[in-house]
Design an enzyme around this catalytic site. Structure first.
Site, PDB file in Angstrom:
ATOM      1  N   GLY A  69     -28.973 -14.076 114.136  1.00 36.89           N
ATOM      2  CA  GLY A  69     -28.836 -13.562 112.795  1.00 36.89           C
ATOM      3  C   GLY A  69     -30.218 -12.929 112.713  1.00 36.89           C
ATOM      4  N   GLY A 143     -18.330 -10.207 121.394  1.00 36.42           N
ATOM      5  CA  GLY A 143     -19.530 -10.073 122.391  1.00 36.42           C
ATOM      6  C   GLY A 143     -19.726 -11.458 123.349  1.00 36.42           C
ATOM      7  NE  ARG A 165     -21.115   0.861 116.722  1.00 37.73           N
ATOM      8  CZ  ARG A 165     -22.412   0.967 117.087  1.00 37.73           C
ATOM      9  NH1 ARG A 165     -23.151   0.766 115.878  1.00 37.73           N
ATOM     10  NH2 ARG A 165     -22.688   0.638 118.264  1.00 37.73           N
ATOM     11  NE  ARG A 225     -25.499 -14.508 109.890  1.00 35.96           N
ATOM     12  CZ  ARG A 225     -25.724 -15.215 110.917  1.00 35.96           C
ATOM     13  NH1 ARG A 225     -24.670 -16.025 111.171  1.00 35.96           N
ATOM     14  NH2 ARG A 225     -26.859 -15.488 111.524  1.00 35.96           N
ATOM     15  CG  HIS A 273     -24.086 -21.440 108.925  1.00 32.65           C
ATOM     16  ND1 HIS A 273     -24.357 -20.223 108.029  1.00 32.65           N
ATOM     17  CD2 HIS A 273     -24.268 -21.088 110.110  1.00 32.65           C
ATOM     18  CE1 HIS A 273     -24.997 -19.003 108.853  1.00 32.65           C
ATOM     19  NE2 HIS A 273     -24.906 -19.506 110.033  1.00 32.65           N
ATOM     20  CB  SER A 276     -24.608 -22.178 116.390  1.00 30.67           C
ATOM     21  OG  SER A 276     -25.630 -22.441 115.311  1.00 30.67           O
TER      22      SER A 276
END
Length: 313
Positions: A69, A143, A165, A225, A273, A276
């Site tokens: 990010g 992704g 998208r 997010r 959060h 990861s």
């Protein structure tokens, strides 16, 4: 050449850099920006640089973000200066996909109930459990991370749908739709997983109608997010039982306020959060940074994982 790290790798990792690049002056300064004016390259997690910092960093030519990010960087100031930005896109796929799968399996196999029963010394075989086999998962943002989630889910016999998208094909997605078609496939999904970054296109992508379209027992998981959906919309969907459960690793406001309803809701898991996190995180970041630094010193100013700040990723 000066390279400033705004976090401190461990001693072994620092020595790896110093030994490989003896011609470079490295400074490992946790949240200490005093060397910014002379730094040629800054390595950061992307949350500690402000517009005034970029203005002071007169020699700065490259910002390496040890994260995927970049939304907290001062985009306009960096663009005005023509500073190159790259990130470590792709290194999160293993820990994050394992985190997602761990939460799904825990809910499907009733692990929260087992843990609660053990804490209460309660022997009960009435454990709510179901199977992944034959279910459908919708991955928003397939992704590197989303595709790895798809690969693991397919191994459990899960049908996967991807949404991005353009609607173009992505690995380990049995079917693809565009963002505009998202509502049409939501009724098919038992699990909805978002791993999209924060961009102008993804901000508040999910609306009330999207939650209306989900199954009443759907599991919604946000690992991308927090601004994917307005907090009040998600809270309403959970309180009214429009969806069955939410596993949230990201939030519109972080840290999540102590008085937020999510903390006490039985159909919500709050993950601060951390999906990861891994002991291999910095090591994997350096595996991307070091080859890029070799290129940079050889006058190749095009690092891999180049970020387009105008697009936001």
């Amino acid at each position: 050449m000066e390279i400033l790290f705004l976090f401190k790798p461990n001693e072994k990792q620092q020595n790896r850099l110093i030994e490989e690049f003896p011609e470079v002056e490295f400074y490992f300064c946790y949240q200490d920006k005093t060397r910014l004016p002379s730094a040629d390259i800054v390595v950061t997690y992307g949350e500690d640089l402000k517009a005034e910092d970029i203005t002071k960093a007169e020699n700065l030519k490259w910002i390496m973000v040890a994260s995927a990010g970049v939304e907290k960087l001062p985009h306009e100031t960096i663009l005005e200066r023509g500073i190159i930005v790259s990130n470590v896109r792709g290194i999160h796929k293993t820990p994050m996909s394992e985190s997602v799968l761990a939460h799904i399996l825990a809910l499907k196999r009733g692990l929260p109930t087992l843990y609660a029963n053990q804490k209460n010394n309660e022997w009960s075989r009435k454990i709510p459990s179901s199977e992944l086999l034959g279910s459908t998962a919708l991955v928003i943002g397939p992704g590197a991370i989303g595709s790895e989630i798809g690969r693991l889910l397919q191994a459990f016999g899960v049908r996967t749908i991807g949404c991005n998208r353009s609607g173009k094909a992505a690995e380990f997605m049995g079917k693809m739709v565009s963002n505009e078609e998202l509502a049409t496939v939501l009724p098919e999904a038992d699990i909805v997983i978002s791993v999209v970054p924060s961009t102008p296109e993804t901000k508040h992508l999910l609306k009330k109608d999207h939650f209306h379209a989900m199954k009443k027992d759907a599991i919604f998981m946000n690992f991308g997010r927090g601004d994917l959906v307005e907090d009040n919309i998600l809270l309403e969907a959970l309180e009214s039982r429009e969806i069955g459960f939410a596993v949230l690793d990201v939030f519109e406001q972080e840290p999540l306020p102590e008085d937020h309803p999510y903390w006490k809701m039985e159909n919500v898991v709050v993950s601060p959060h951390v999906s990861s996190h891994s002991e291999k995180y910095v090591e994997r970041s350096l595996d991307i940074f070091i080859p890029n630094l070799r290129k940079w010193l050889a006058e190749d100013k095009n690092p891999t994982n180049l970020v387009d700040l105008e697009k936001g990723y």
